[in-house]
Design a protein around this motif. Structure first.
Motif, PDB file in Angstrom:
ATOM      1  N   ILE A   1       5.024  11.598   2.285  1.00  0.00           N
ATOM      2  CA  ILE A   1       5.140  10.253   2.835  1.00  0.00           C
ATOM      3  C   ILE A   1       5.892   9.273   1.928  1.00  0.00           C
ATOM      4  CG2 ILE A   1       3.078  10.562   4.266  1.00  0.00           C
ATOM      5  CD1 ILE A   1       1.689   8.573   2.298  1.00  0.00           C
ATOM      6  N   ALA A   2       6.704   9.785   1.027  1.00  0.00           N
ATOM      7  CA  ALA A   2       7.468   8.913   0.124  1.00  0.00           C
ATOM      8  C   ALA A   2       8.323   7.917   0.901  1.00  0.00           C
ATOM      9  CB  ALA A   2       8.349   9.754  -0.798  1.00  0.00           C
TER      10      ALA A   2
ATOM     11  N   ASP B   1       6.066   5.178   2.281  1.00  0.00           N
ATOM     12  CA  ASP B   1       5.638   4.283   1.199  1.00  0.00           C
ATOM     13  C   ASP B   1       6.765   3.343   0.786  1.00  0.00           C
ATOM     14  OD1 ASP B   1       3.160   5.534   1.155  1.00  0.00           O
ATOM     15  OD2 ASP B   1       3.553   6.675  -0.683  1.00  0.00           O
ATOM     16  N   GLY B   2       7.946   3.888   0.568  1.00  0.00           N
ATOM     17  CA  GLY B   2       9.081   3.071   0.135  1.00  0.00           C
ATOM     18  C   GLY B   2       9.498   2.040   1.163  1.00  0.00           C
ATOM     19  N   THR B   3       9.384   2.390   2.428  1.00  0.00           N
ATOM     20  CA  THR B   3       9.725   1.449   3.491  1.00  0.00           C
ATOM     21  C   THR B   3       8.719   0.305   3.533  1.00  0.00           C
ATOM     22  OG1 THR B   3      10.773   3.212   4.755  1.00  0.00           O
ATOM     23  CG2 THR B   3      10.180   1.227   5.964  1.00  0.00           C
ATOM     24  N   ILE B   4       7.451   0.605   3.319  1.00  0.00           N
ATOM     25  CA  ILE B   4       6.439  -0.452   3.262  1.00  0.00           C
ATOM     26  C   ILE B   4       6.727  -1.387   2.089  1.00  0.00           C
ATOM     27  CG2 ILE B   4       3.982  -0.949   2.933  1.00  0.00           C
ATOM     28  CD1 ILE B   4       3.429   1.784   4.345  1.00  0.00           C
ATOM     29  N   VAL B   5       7.100  -0.831   0.955  1.00  0.00           N
ATOM     30  CA  VAL B   5       7.448  -1.643  -0.224  1.00  0.00           C
ATOM     31  C   VAL B   5       8.592  -2.601   0.122  1.00  0.00           C
ATOM     32  CG1 VAL B   5       8.433  -1.564  -2.559  1.00  0.00           C
ATOM     33  CG2 VAL B   5       6.608   0.027  -1.912  1.00  0.00           C
ATOM     34  N   MET B   6       9.667  -2.067   0.714  1.00  0.00           N
ATOM     35  CA  MET B   6      10.805  -2.914   1.068  1.00  0.00           C
ATOM     36  C   MET B   6      10.399  -3.965   2.092  1.00  0.00           C
ATOM     37  SD  MET B   6      13.940  -3.744   0.482  1.00  0.00           S
ATOM     38  CE  MET B   6      15.018  -2.468  -0.148  1.00  0.00           C
TER      39      MET B   6
ATOM     40  N   PRO C   1       0.827  -1.210   0.000  1.00  0.00           N
ATOM     41  CA  PRO C   1       0.000   0.000   0.000  1.00  0.00           C
ATOM     42  C   PRO C   1       0.858   1.256   0.000  1.00  0.00           C
ATOM     43  CG  PRO C   1       0.052  -0.951   2.199  1.00  0.00           C
ATOM     44  CD  PRO C   1       0.786  -1.907   1.301  1.00  0.00           C
ATOM     45  N   THR C   2       0.396   2.258  -0.722  1.00  0.00           N
ATOM     46  CA  THR C   2       1.062   3.565  -0.735  1.00  0.00           C
ATOM     47  C   THR C   2      -0.010   4.639  -0.569  1.00  0.00           C
ATOM     48  OG1 THR C   2       0.923   3.747  -3.148  1.00  0.00           O
ATOM     49  CG2 THR C   2       2.946   2.780  -2.235  1.00  0.00           C
ATOM     50  N   GLY C   3       0.400   5.806  -0.102  1.00  0.00           N
ATOM     51  CA  GLY C   3      -0.533   6.902   0.122  1.00  0.00           C
ATOM     52  C   GLY C   3      -1.308   7.238  -1.138  1.00  0.00           C
ATOM     53  N   VAL C   4      -2.629   7.208  -1.046  1.00  0.00           N
ATOM     54  CA  VAL C   4      -3.553   7.495  -2.141  1.00  0.00           C
ATOM     55  C   VAL C   4      -3.263   6.596  -3.354  1.00  0.00           C
ATOM     56  CG1 VAL C   4      -4.733   9.375  -3.383  1.00  0.00           C
ATOM     57  CG2 VAL C   4      -3.543   9.888  -1.274  1.00  0.00           C
ATOM     58  N   ASN C   5      -2.590   5.481  -3.103  1.00  0.00           N
ATOM     59  CA  ASN C   5      -2.212   4.511  -4.143  1.00  0.00           C
ATOM     60  C   ASN C   5      -1.422   5.157  -5.277  1.00  0.00           C
ATOM     61  OD1 ASN C   5      -2.140   1.831  -5.139  1.00  0.00           O
ATOM     62  ND2 ASN C   5      -3.822   2.266  -6.536  1.00  0.00           N
ATOM     63  N   PHE C   6      -0.612   6.164  -4.954  1.00  0.00           N
ATOM     64  CA  PHE C   6       0.162   6.856  -5.981  1.00  0.00           C
ATOM     65  C   PHE C   6       1.309   5.997  -6.529  1.00  0.00           C
ATOM     66  CE2 PHE C   6      -0.817  11.601  -4.885  1.00  0.00           C
ATOM     67  CZ  PHE C   6      -2.107  11.431  -5.346  1.00  0.00           C
ATOM     68  N   GLN C   7       1.788   5.047  -5.750  1.00  0.00           N
ATOM     69  CA  GLN C   7       2.843   4.121  -6.197  1.00  0.00           C
ATOM     70  C   GLN C   7       4.036   4.869  -6.781  1.00  0.00           C
ATOM     71  OE1 GLN C   7       1.111   0.775  -8.470  1.00  0.00           O
ATOM     72  NE2 GLN C   7      -0.882   1.553  -7.784  1.00  0.00           N
ATOM     73  N   ALA C   8       4.535   5.839  -6.046  1.00  0.00           N
ATOM     74  CA  ALA C   8       5.631   6.694  -6.507  1.00  0.00           C
ATOM     75  C   ALA C   8       6.988   6.086  -6.133  1.00  0.00           C
ATOM     76  CB  ALA C   8       5.479   8.087  -5.929  1.00  0.00           C
ATOM     77  N   PHE C   9       7.218   4.880  -6.619  1.00  0.00           N
ATOM     78  CA  PHE C   9       8.468   4.185  -6.312  1.00  0.00           C
ATOM     79  C   PHE C   9       8.894   3.331  -7.505  1.00  0.00           C
ATOM     80  CE2 PHE C   9       5.159   1.176  -5.148  1.00  0.00           C
ATOM     81  CZ  PHE C   9       5.646  -0.027  -5.636  1.00  0.00           C
TER      82      PHE C   9
END
Length: 168
Positions: free
Chosen positions: A94-95, A98-103, A37-45
């Motif tokens: 919150i980049a 978001d990136g930490t959740i991805v990792m 999950p990313t903020g507002v589902n922006f998937q900026a990674f």
């Protein structure tokens, strides 16, 4: 493996075999990051899959530990703060979250599949930017080696729930 087992089994692996990672396992790990999950589902990674055999010198400049380049792959999560969600009331971008959740999703999936990882945040940022060829708004956030462990677990003490949790 249950999620709770992966959480308990995960540890910072600081030694790897050179055994190749099966494509199915790598794809499952990358998909776990994609589904994070990313903020507002922006998937900026972006997720970079780096072959250590072909990039030992560059990776050694980014994080100069021998075990970092033992694994066959290093993963990097890169965020784009210009495309990630920012809270309008206080300007918090919150980049990094978001990136930490991805990792974390990828690391837990790797643990589930019997692979080892180690969060790396203490890397040389400018070396990483140059190596990855990042744009102005892109920022390297985290790295992890990815491979089959060849090192014993070193248990670290954890604080008790009473020390960490506050009920109001």
């Amino acid at each position: 493996m249950e999620v709770s087992e992966a959480i308990k089994d995960r540890y910072s692996v600081r030694g790897y075999t050179n055994q190749k990672i099966e494509k199915e396992k790598l794809d499952a790990i990358l998909d776990a990051g994609r589904l994070a999950p990313t903020g507002v589902n922006f998937q900026a990674f972006k997720i970079f899959v780096i072959d250590t055999k072909n990039n030992k010198d560059a990776l050694s400049k980014i994080y100069p530990q021998d075990w970092f380049i033992q694994a066959p792959i290093v993963l990097a999560v890169v965020v784009d703060k210009s495309k990630s969600w920012t809270r309008p009331w206080d300007g918090k971008n919150i980049a990094d979250i978001d990136g930490t959740i991805v990792m974390d999703h990828m690391i837990l999936k790797a643990t589930d599949l019997g692979l080892g990882t180690c969060y790396i945040a203490a890397f040389k940022k400018n070396e990483a930017i140059d190596f990855l060829g990042l744009g102005e708004n892109e920022e390297p956030l985290l790295f992890t080696p990815l491979g089959y462990p060849n090192a014993s677990r070193a248990d670290r003490p954890r604080k008790s729930l009473e020390e960490l949790v506050v009920y109001k």
